[in-house]
Design a protein around this motif. Structure first.
Motif, PDB file in Angstrom:
ATOM      1  N   LYS A  46      55.083 -23.334  43.552  1.00  0.00           N
ATOM      2  CA  LYS A  46      55.411 -22.102  44.249  1.00  0.00           C
ATOM      3  C   LYS A  46      54.482 -21.873  45.440  1.00  0.00           C
ATOM      4  O   LYS A  46      54.378 -20.773  45.950  1.00  0.00           O
ATOM      5  N   SER A  47      53.792 -22.907  45.859  1.00  0.00           N
ATOM      6  CA  SER A  47      52.858 -22.777  46.958  1.00  0.00           C
ATOM      7  C   SER A  47      53.581 -22.952  48.282  1.00  0.00           C
ATOM      8  O   SER A  47      54.294 -23.923  48.488  1.00  0.00           O
ATOM      9  N   VAL A  48      53.387 -22.004  49.194  1.00  0.00           N
ATOM     10  CA  VAL A  48      53.999 -22.145  50.511  1.00  0.00           C
ATOM     11  C   VAL A  48      53.347 -23.283  51.289  1.00  0.00           C
ATOM     12  O   VAL A  48      53.844 -23.708  52.320  1.00  0.00           O
ATOM     13  N   LEU A  93      60.843 -16.790  48.206  1.00  0.00           N
ATOM     14  CA  LEU A  93      60.824 -15.918  49.375  1.00  0.00           C
ATOM     15  C   LEU A  93      60.466 -14.491  48.966  1.00  0.00           C
ATOM     16  O   LEU A  93      59.667 -13.815  49.622  1.00  0.00           O
ATOM     17  N   LEU A  94      61.045 -14.033  47.854  1.00  0.00           N
ATOM     18  CA  LEU A  94      60.714 -12.695  47.360  1.00  0.00           C
ATOM     19  C   LEU A  94      59.233 -12.596  47.004  1.00  0.00           C
ATOM     20  O   LEU A  94      58.587 -11.567  47.242  1.00  0.00           O
ATOM     21  N   HIS A 148      53.576 -10.502  47.698  1.00  0.00           N
ATOM     22  CA  HIS A 148      52.124 -10.628  47.780  1.00  0.00           C
ATOM     23  C   HIS A 148      51.681 -11.763  48.694  1.00  0.00           C
ATOM     24  O   HIS A 148      50.552 -12.221  48.605  1.00  0.00           O
ATOM     25  N   GLY A 149      52.562 -12.203  49.581  1.00  0.00           N
ATOM     26  CA  GLY A 149      52.233 -13.326  50.447  1.00  0.00           C
ATOM     27  C   GLY A 149      52.159 -12.948  51.910  1.00  0.00           C
ATOM     28  O   GLY A 149      51.843 -11.807  52.273  1.00  0.00           O
ATOM     29  N   ASP A 158      54.149  -7.284  54.393  1.00  0.00           N
ATOM     30  CA  ASP A 158      54.378  -6.037  55.122  1.00  0.00           C
ATOM     31  C   ASP A 158      55.864  -5.749  55.340  1.00  0.00           C
ATOM     32  O   ASP A 158      56.215  -4.695  55.873  1.00  0.00           O
ATOM     33  N   TYR A 159      56.700  -6.691  54.948  1.00  0.00           N
ATOM     34  CA  TYR A 159      58.134  -6.556  55.206  1.00  0.00           C
ATOM     35  C   TYR A 159      58.891  -6.225  53.922  1.00  0.00           C
ATOM     36  O   TYR A 159      58.617  -6.786  52.866  1.00  0.00           O
TER      37      TYR A 159
END
Length: 368
Positions: A88-90, A130-131, A136-137, A141-142
């Protein structure tokens, strides 16, 4: 640049040939950067919107300090971007292209961003990741508003579902309400049909080839520019293919073929793939226009003209590239670059501009 254009500046990532930009531009948005790795698609985009702000190449090579501020970022990162294999790491390399989309959002700091993707994306593990990023990523802010929209519900003559995600840091923005319906009530209009888009075109194209012309974009020679009737060309089907086409009525498909015209795989597969070797209907939207719409064995792509008692009034061919582009809501004078296959890929991969315009109108209510 006008005050409205400044306020409605946008960046289009994974822009393809510009389907989303067509819709957003029609609503007053001003593209200040687009990024596309495929040369033919990038050339088509540049031919219609200008080369100066169009970046052809690897999105990872664009530096952070080259990313302009913009009010809106739009685009459709490839759906395989977020890995569903457990990480789950971007930062996972398999997530590179999604990471790039998010990097642009972080650097451009838009008021709103829009992600479009295939319908199944909303049910995939990638979507949950994405959620997580919004929770928390890097885009915490969106506030996200996801959903599946049907293009036909927004005035497009095509039943094409797409997952749309609106991300906003100026308050939650709902998805646009439908303007059309199969069975309209209240203020809703009836669905647009195939006839409204291609009914006036010559049913018998005079050529099977693109014109012999070349152009140059990004210092590269490429076929084009083509417009309108330039891409209204036919094909050369075999006698067996023509016989198959002749048996298929509007709305029909492979199940209308007599046994002697069935391929082995169709004969053995009695269910499913109902739109294969299908014929469109004049009075209904088309089904999804995919990248291989020129192959009738791939879907419902036969021309809708067919009369049961008048064999001489049947048009036994697949739709042309021009017809496909109009069903995708591209303007009639849109310019195209590339080979036949490259242009077909551009058309099939695009977001119908009517759907993009509906989203753009919705955003304007909040950005203004």
């Amino acid at each position: 640049m006008s005050q409205v254009s400044d306020r409605l500046s946008m960046i289009d990532l994974f822009a393809g040939c510009g389907g989303m930009t067509v819709g957003f531009r029609s609503e007053g948005f001003n593209p200040i950067m687009s990024v596309e790795w495929d040369l033919a698609a990038a050339a088509t985009y540049a031919a219609n919107f200008g080369e100066s702000h169009t970046r052809w190449g690897d999105i990872t090579l664009i530096r952070d300090d080259e990313i302009p501020q913009a009010e809106v970022v739009i685009g459709g990162p490839p759906c395989q971007g977020f890995s569903n294999l457990g990480s789950k790491s971007v930062d996972d390399p398999r997530n590179k292209l999604w990471k790039q989309y998010l990097r642009f959002v972080v650097e451009a700091r838009p008021q709103v961003f829009v992600i479009e993707n295939v319908e199944r994306f909303s049910r995939a593990n990638e979507f949950q990741l994405l959620l997580d990023e919004a929770d928390h990523g890097v885009i915490k802010d969106y506030e996200l508003t996801p959903g599946v929209l049907l293009a036909a519900d927004y005035g497009v003559a095509q039943r094409r579902p797409r997952t749309i995600v609106i991300g906003s840091r100026i308050g939650k923005i709902p998805l646009p309400d439908p303007t059309h319906a199969k069975v309209p009530t209240g203020d809703l209009k009836p669905w647009e049909d195939v006839r409204s888009r291609i009914g006036r075109l010559d049913p018998h194209p005079s050529t099977t080839e693109l014109p012999d012309s070349m152009t140059e974009y990004f210092g590269q020679r490429i076929r084009g520019e083509f417009k309108g009737v330039d891409i209204h060309f036919g094909r050369q089907p075999t006698p067996m293919s023509l016989e198959r086409y002749d048996h298929v009525p509007p709305g029909g498909g492979r199940f209308n073929l007599p046994d002697h015209l069935l391929s082995r795989c169709w004969r053995e597969k009695k269910t499913g793939t109902t739109d294969v070797m299908g014929r469109m209907r004049w009075d209904a939207p088309s089904l999804t226009i995919r990248t291989e719409f020129f192959k009738p064995e791939k879907g419902q792509y036969l021309h809708p003209q067919w009369e049961p008692d008048r064999p001489d009034r049947r048009v036994n061919r697949v739709i042309t590239h021009y017809e496909a582009s109009l069903l995708q809501d591209f303007p009639r004078d849109y310019l195209w670059c590339g080979s036949k296959t490259e242009i077909a890929k551009q058309i099939g991969n695009a977001v119908p501009s009517g759907l993009a315009a509906a989203i753009a109108r919705q955003l304007k209510k909040y950005l203004n």
